[in-house]
Design a protein around this motif. Structure first.
Motif, PDB file in Angstrom:
ATOM      1  N   THR A  23       0.840  -1.208   0.000  1.00  0.00           N
ATOM      2  CA  THR A  23       0.000   0.000   0.000  1.00  0.00           C
ATOM      3  C   THR A  23       0.873   1.256   0.000  1.00  0.00           C
ATOM      4  O   THR A  23       2.079   1.204   0.282  1.00  0.00           O
ATOM      5  N   ASN A  24       0.224   2.380  -0.253  1.00  0.00           N
ATOM      6  CA  ASN A  24       0.938   3.666  -0.157  1.00  0.00           C
ATOM      7  C   ASN A  24       1.477   3.872   1.254  1.00  0.00           C
ATOM      8  O   ASN A  24       2.546   4.458   1.447  1.00  0.00           O
ATOM      9  N   ASP A  35       0.480   8.719   1.381  1.00  0.00           N
ATOM     10  CA  ASP A  35      -0.704   8.197   0.685  1.00  0.00           C
ATOM     11  C   ASP A  35      -1.413   9.338  -0.043  1.00  0.00           C
ATOM     12  O   ASP A  35      -1.853   9.192  -1.180  1.00  0.00           O
ATOM     13  N   GLU A  36      -1.467  10.485   0.613  1.00  0.00           N
ATOM     14  CA  GLU A  36      -2.173  11.632   0.035  1.00  0.00           C
ATOM     15  C   GLU A  36      -1.537  12.056  -1.291  1.00  0.00           C
ATOM     16  O   GLU A  36      -2.225  12.254  -2.297  1.00  0.00           O
ATOM     17  N   THR A  39      -2.037   9.245  -4.050  1.00  0.00           N
ATOM     18  CA  THR A  39      -3.442   9.134  -4.479  1.00  0.00           C
ATOM     19  C   THR A  39      -3.821  10.328  -5.348  1.00  0.00           C
ATOM     20  O   THR A  39      -4.438  10.169  -6.410  1.00  0.00           O
ATOM     21  N   LYS A  40      -3.424  11.514  -4.900  1.00  0.00           N
ATOM     22  CA  LYS A  40      -3.820  12.736  -5.611  1.00  0.00           C
ATOM     23  C   LYS A  40      -3.071  12.897  -6.933  1.00  0.00           C
ATOM     24  O   LYS A  40      -3.664  13.223  -7.963  1.00  0.00           O
ATOM     25  N   GLY A  43      -3.055   8.476  -8.471  1.00  0.00           N
ATOM     26  CA  GLY A  43      -4.293   7.681  -8.445  1.00  0.00           C
ATOM     27  C   GLY A  43      -4.108   6.256  -7.965  1.00  0.00           C
ATOM     28  O   GLY A  43      -5.033   5.444  -8.042  1.00  0.00           O
ATOM     29  N   ARG A  45      -3.488   3.390  -5.005  1.00  0.00           N
ATOM     30  CA  ARG A  45      -3.616   3.161  -3.563  1.00  0.00           C
ATOM     31  C   ARG A  45      -2.726   2.000  -3.115  1.00  0.00           C
ATOM     32  O   ARG A  45      -2.151   2.003  -2.053  1.00  0.00           O
ATOM     33  N   GLU A  46      -2.656   0.980  -3.988  1.00  0.00           N
ATOM     34  CA  GLU A  46      -1.784  -0.162  -3.692  1.00  0.00           C
ATOM     35  C   GLU A  46      -1.352  -0.808  -4.991  1.00  0.00           C
ATOM     36  O   GLU A  46      -1.902  -0.518  -6.065  1.00  0.00           O
ATOM     37  N   ALA A 279      -5.823   2.336  -9.215  1.00  0.00           N
ATOM     38  CA  ALA A 279      -5.784   2.387  -7.740  1.00  0.00           C
ATOM     39  C   ALA A 279      -5.361   1.051  -7.153  1.00  0.00           C
ATOM     40  O   ALA A 279      -4.646   0.993  -6.158  1.00  0.00           O
TER      41      ALA A 279
END
Ligand code: UT7
Length: 327
Positions: A23-24, A35-36, A39-40, A43, A45-46, A279
């Motif tokens: 994961t991030n 993670d932020e 994701t931003k 895109g 997450r893992e 993601a």
């Protein structure tokens, strides 16, 4: 009415992902990231990471076996196996050769394709050409990668982006004047070799590079990806006598959600007509498109008669697109 023409259609798809998820949050413990941010900006997450001893051929074989099963063919009916990969178990024997052995595809020719993230679309294009020319009936095309083997886990610019996985599709001869594969477009630019490369992966030694790790100038690759993927998709649609209005689903290379959004915007496609699974898996290079194709079918997002565009971009630079009307 025009005469029926020999073309190809996809008769089976499959995918294989390693069990281990990174994961991030796991990555944030390894490099200066969050993670932020991931994701931003990307895109993801893992992503999945191959287990020790789990190689590209193992993932390719699993994906191929599922695709073959869905096609209803037996292995000895496959005429050619093409594997797009930048992370083969070894340079030779090819991954396609290892797949051939495991499947028992005793009548198949075998060839790996070096076109980085565009490898699956290049393979699909070759499959279509062989089938359309009447030389072959069934071609198995695979994209498979263990990118975790070529990542510098101390480089946050690259290690957060990639994952491992494989996807496969069987292309079979199909007589039709209206559906199956409609058109292809392939491109490349050898002037941009410095933007994205894998030093120390061949006979040339790079004394200033620490190892065999992906190197990328992210910003510039981003711009090239958006421009070339959008142009290539429009080109393939024009060759098929279609416009983006006709597209039911765009299955683009999953490198960055912002790239997919920007390509869709240039094509004037609403977001719901793009398929996105970045993601869950990150960038699995040559495997992103066949994995996405498989999941789009599993999720009921592709129906008979739909116009699908697959659209890839990668190191080289290379790019390619294929338009199909689902048969
Ligand atoms: O599959 C082959 C094709 N590959 C691609 O198409 C990838 C194309 N490129 C990209 O997707 C993006 O360029 C990246 C995801 C690689 C980078 O995103 P970006 O928006 O272009 O970020 P950037 O490199 O411009 O960096 C923006 C900021 C910088 O900080 P400052 O200078 O603004 O303070 C970076 O240092 O973000 C920082 N940064 C990070 N922060 C947290 C860069 N990487 C990270 C990170 N975590 N992993």
């Amino acid at each position: 009415m025009s005469a029926r023409k020999l073309t190809a259609k996809i008769t089976g798809v499959g995918k294989a992902l390693p069990e281990k998820r990174l994961t991030n949050f796991d990555l944030a413990k390894m490099v200066d990231t969050s993670d932020e941010w991931i994701t931003k900006r990307v895109g993801i997450r893992e992503r999945r990471i191959a287990a020790p001893g789990e190689y590209t051929s193992h993932l390719a074989i699993r994906a191929a076996a599922d695709a073959l099963k869905m096609s209803g063919l037996t292995a000895d009916q496959i005429d050619l196996i093409l594997v797009g990969t930048s992370t083969p178990d070894m340079i030779y024997p090819s991954v396609s050769c290892l797949v051939q052995k495991e499947l028992g595809a005793v009548h198949a020719g075998v060839l790996d394709i070096s076109a980085a993230c565009s490898g699956f679309v290049y393979g699909a294009s070759l499959a279509w050409g062989m089938i359309k020319a009447g030389l072959m009936k069934n071609v198995l095309v695979i994209g498979a990668e263990v990118n975790s083997s070529i990542l510098n886990w101390k480089d946050r610019d690259t290690c957060i982006l990639f994952g491992d996985g494989a996807g496969a599709a069987v292309f079979s001869a199909h007589d039709s004047d209206s559906d199956g594969v409609l058109a292809i477009a392939l491109g490349g630019d050898g002037n941009c070799t410095d933007l994205l490369n894998l030093p120390n992966s061949g006979c040339r030694v790079f004394p200033d590079e620490p190892g065999r790790y992906i190197k990328m100038q992210g910003n510039e690759v981003f711009k090239q990806a958006v421009r070339n993927m959008a142009e290539c998709a429009l080109c393939v649609l024009a060759r098929a006598g279609l416009t983006s209005q006709d597209v039911s689903l765009l299955i683009a290379h999953q490198a960055n959600i912002r790239i997919i959004d920007a390509v869709a915007k240039r094509l004037e496609l609403p977001k719901e007509k793009t398929f996105v699974n970045i993601a869950d898996y990150g960038n699995t290079s040559a495997a992103t498109i066949p994995i996405a194709l498989c999941e789009a079918l599993e999720q009921g997002r592709i129906n008979k008669g739909d116009v699908i565009v697959i659209d890839a971009f990668g190191a080289g630079l290379t790019w390619g697109a294929m338009a199909l009307r689902w048969a």
